[in-house]
Design a protein around this motif. Structure first.
Motif, mmCIF file in Angstrom:
data_model
loop_
_atom_site.group_PDB
_atom_site.id
_atom_site.type_symbol
_atom_site.label_atom_id
_atom_site.label_comp_id
_atom_site.label_asym_id
_atom_site.label_seq_id
_atom_site.Cartn_x
_atom_site.Cartn_y
_atom_site.Cartn_z
ATOM 1 N N VAL A 7 34.300 47.914 44.464
ATOM 2 C CA VAL A 7 35.683 48.380 44.610
ATOM 3 C C VAL A 7 35.997 48.699 46.062
ATOM 4 C CG1 VAL A 7 37.313 50.221 44.000
ATOM 5 C CG2 VAL A 7 35.850 49.216 42.231
ATOM 6 N N VAL A 8 35.087 49.385 46.739
ATOM 7 C CA VAL A 8 35.317 49.747 48.147
ATOM 8 C C VAL A 8 35.355 48.492 49.022
ATOM 9 C CG1 VAL A 8 34.361 50.988 50.139
ATOM 10 C CG2 VAL A 8 34.379 52.069 47.888
ATOM 11 N N ALA A 9 34.456 47.554 48.771
ATOM 12 C CA ALA A 9 34.436 46.312 49.559
ATOM 13 C C ALA A 9 35.703 45.489 49.315
ATOM 14 C CB ALA A 9 33.187 45.493 49.226
ATOM 15 N N ALA A 10 36.152 45.412 48.076
ATOM 16 C CA ALA A 10 37.385 44.685 47.774
ATOM 17 C C ALA A 10 38.583 45.367 48.424
ATOM 18 C CB ALA A 10 37.586 44.563 46.262
ATOM 19 N N ALA A 11 38.601 46.697 48.417
ATOM 20 C CA ALA A 11 39.691 47.438 49.070
ATOM 21 C C ALA A 11 39.699 47.178 50.573
ATOM 22 C CB ALA A 11 39.561 48.930 48.776
ATOM 23 N N ALA A 12 38.519 47.100 51.171
ATOM 24 C CA ALA A 12 38.430 46.813 52.608
ATOM 25 C C ALA A 12 38.959 45.409 52.905
ATOM 26 C CB ALA A 12 36.986 46.955 53.083
ATOM 27 N N ALA A 13 38.600 44.434 52.074
ATOM 28 C CA ALA A 13 39.085 43.064 52.254
ATOM 29 C C ALA A 13 40.595 42.994 52.054
ATOM 30 C CB ALA A 13 38.375 42.127 51.277
ATOM 31 N N PHE A 14 41.088 43.734 51.083
ATOM 32 C CA PHE A 14 42.524 43.769 50.799
ATOM 33 C C PHE A 14 43.290 44.370 51.976
ATOM 34 C CE2 PHE A 14 46.378 45.444 48.781
ATOM 35 C CZ PHE A 14 46.763 44.371 47.988
ATOM 36 N N SER A 47 56.604 40.265 44.361
ATOM 37 C CA SER A 47 56.393 41.160 43.238
ATOM 38 C C SER A 47 55.111 41.978 43.439
ATOM 39 C CB SER A 47 56.277 40.327 41.964
ATOM 40 O OG SER A 47 55.698 41.066 40.930
ATOM 41 N N PRO A 48 55.135 43.247 43.036
ATOM 42 C CA PRO A 48 53.897 44.036 43.081
ATOM 43 C C PRO A 48 52.772 43.408 42.250
ATOM 44 C CG PRO A 48 55.787 45.463 42.724
ATOM 45 C CD PRO A 48 56.289 44.050 42.632
ATOM 46 N N ALA A 49 53.152 42.628 41.245
ATOM 47 C CA ALA A 49 52.143 41.970 40.411
ATOM 48 C C ALA A 49 51.293 41.001 41.234
ATOM 49 C CB ALA A 49 52.818 41.225 39.261
ATOM 50 N N ILE A 50 51.879 40.387 42.249
ATOM 51 C CA ILE A 50 51.117 39.475 43.109
ATOM 52 C C ILE A 50 50.000 40.239 43.815
ATOM 53 C CG2 ILE A 50 51.229 38.069 45.212
ATOM 54 C CD1 ILE A 50 54.073 37.272 44.350
ATOM 55 N N PHE A 51 50.331 41.411 44.328
ATOM 56 C CA PHE A 51 49.338 42.211 45.051
ATOM 57 C C PHE A 51 48.272 42.751 44.104
ATOM 58 C CE2 PHE A 51 53.170 42.329 47.683
ATOM 59 C CZ PHE A 51 52.654 41.798 48.854
ATOM 60 N N ALA A 52 48.679 43.141 42.907
ATOM 61 C CA ALA A 52 47.711 43.630 41.920
ATOM 62 C C ALA A 52 46.741 42.514 41.521
ATOM 63 C CB ALA A 52 48.437 44.176 40.686
ATOM 64 N N LEU A 53 47.280 41.329 41.275
ATOM 65 C CA LEU A 53 46.423 40.196 40.908
ATOM 66 C C LEU A 53 45.515 39.806 42.069
ATOM 67 C CD1 LEU A 53 45.532 38.113 38.857
ATOM 68 C CD2 LEU A 53 47.458 36.675 39.571
ATOM 69 N N ALA A 54 46.048 39.862 43.288
ATOM 70 C CA ALA A 54 45.228 39.555 44.470
ATOM 71 C C ALA A 54 44.032 40.505 44.544
ATOM 72 C CB ALA A 54 46.060 39.655 45.737
ATOM 73 N N PHE A 55 44.261 41.780 44.267
ATOM 74 C CA PHE A 55 43.157 42.741 44.306
ATOM 75 C C PHE A 55 42.139 42.447 43.208
ATOM 76 C CE2 PHE A 55 41.038 46.793 43.468
ATOM 77 C CZ PHE A 55 40.520 47.038 44.730
ATOM 78 N N LEU A 57 41.484 39.549 41.885
ATOM 79 C CA LEU A 57 40.745 38.350 42.300
ATOM 80 C C LEU A 57 39.719 38.679 43.379
ATOM 81 C CD1 LEU A 57 43.698 35.808 42.234
ATOM 82 C CD2 LEU A 57 41.800 35.972 40.595
ATOM 83 N N GLN A 58 40.069 39.582 44.273
ATOM 84 C CA GLN A 58 39.096 39.989 45.292
ATOM 85 C C GLN A 58 37.945 40.765 44.659
ATOM 86 O OE1 GLN A 58 41.761 41.762 48.243
ATOM 87 N NE2 GLN A 58 41.387 39.994 49.544
ATOM 88 N N LEU A 59 38.224 41.550 43.627
ATOM 89 C CA LEU A 59 37.143 42.229 42.897
ATOM 90 C C LEU A 59 36.168 41.209 42.314
ATOM 91 C CD1 LEU A 59 38.973 45.059 40.909
ATOM 92 C CD2 LEU A 59 37.195 45.381 42.655
ATOM 93 N N ILE A 60 36.691 40.119 41.782
ATOM 94 C CA ILE A 60 35.844 39.079 41.203
ATOM 95 C C ILE A 60 34.951 38.453 42.274
ATOM 96 C CG2 ILE A 60 35.868 36.786 40.122
ATOM 97 C CD1 ILE A 60 38.454 37.762 38.639
ATOM 98 N N VAL A 61 35.551 38.085 43.406
ATOM 99 C CA VAL A 61 34.771 37.474 44.490
ATOM 100 C C VAL A 61 33.705 38.442 44.993
ATOM 101 C CG1 VAL A 61 34.869 36.609 46.868
ATOM 102 C CG2 VAL A 61 36.596 35.895 45.205
ATOM 103 N N VAL A 62 34.103 39.673 45.258
ATOM 104 C CA VAL A 62 33.158 40.649 45.809
ATOM 105 C C VAL A 62 32.093 41.010 44.776
ATOM 106 C CG1 VAL A 62 32.917 42.970 46.783
ATOM 107 C CG2 VAL A 62 34.839 41.531 47.470
#
Length: 131
Positions: A7-14, A47-55, A57-62
């Motif tokens: 979660v922290v790594a995904a937040a940093a990437a985001f 849309s805020p949904a784009i940013f939520a989905l982006a996060f 997806l980054q959780l999945i990658v990380v």
């Protein structure tokens, strides 16, 4: 602790993405062919949904990076940084290039998006190796 590191790594990437794409907003929108209003913002807004989905997806990658790092014994800051950069540069960026090539998108778009993928994965790898 593993989930927290992801979660922290995904937040940093985001967060890195927010700064990166803010700095490169004009060249990115031009290269991506995104229509903008007179104020320079994309038509229709974002849309805020784009940013939520982006996060998500980054959780999945990380999360997968964390798994690969654990299996590979990546534990030091240097190894996390290099491993993450390698994933971004040699796995994700070529795939972006492949999709953009077939979509007949400009090389500039590939360089911007591939650059972000490389930096975000490097930062994610660094953060993962802190835990």
């Amino acid at each position: 602790m593993e989930f927290l590191s992801v979660v922290v790594a995904a937040a940093a990437a985001f967060a890195l993405g927010a700064g990166y794409y803010s700095a490169l907003a004009k060249p990115w929108t031009e290269a991506a062919g995104v229509e903008c209003n007179k104020d320079g913002k994309p038509k229709g807004g974002q849309s805020p949904a784009i940013f939520a989905l982006a996060f998500v997806l980054q959780l999945i990658v990380v999360g997968m990076m964390r798994h690969v790092f654990t299996l590979s014994g990546v534990e030091t800051l240097g190894a996390g940084l290099v491993g993450g950069a390698g994933i971004g540069l040699f796995f994700i960026s070529p795939w972006i290039a492949l999709n953009n090539m077939y979509g007949m998108r400009p090389m500039k778009l590939t360089l911007i998006d591939g650059g972000y993928a490389t930096l975000a994965c490097a930062v994610s790898g660094l953060v993962l190796s802190l835990f």
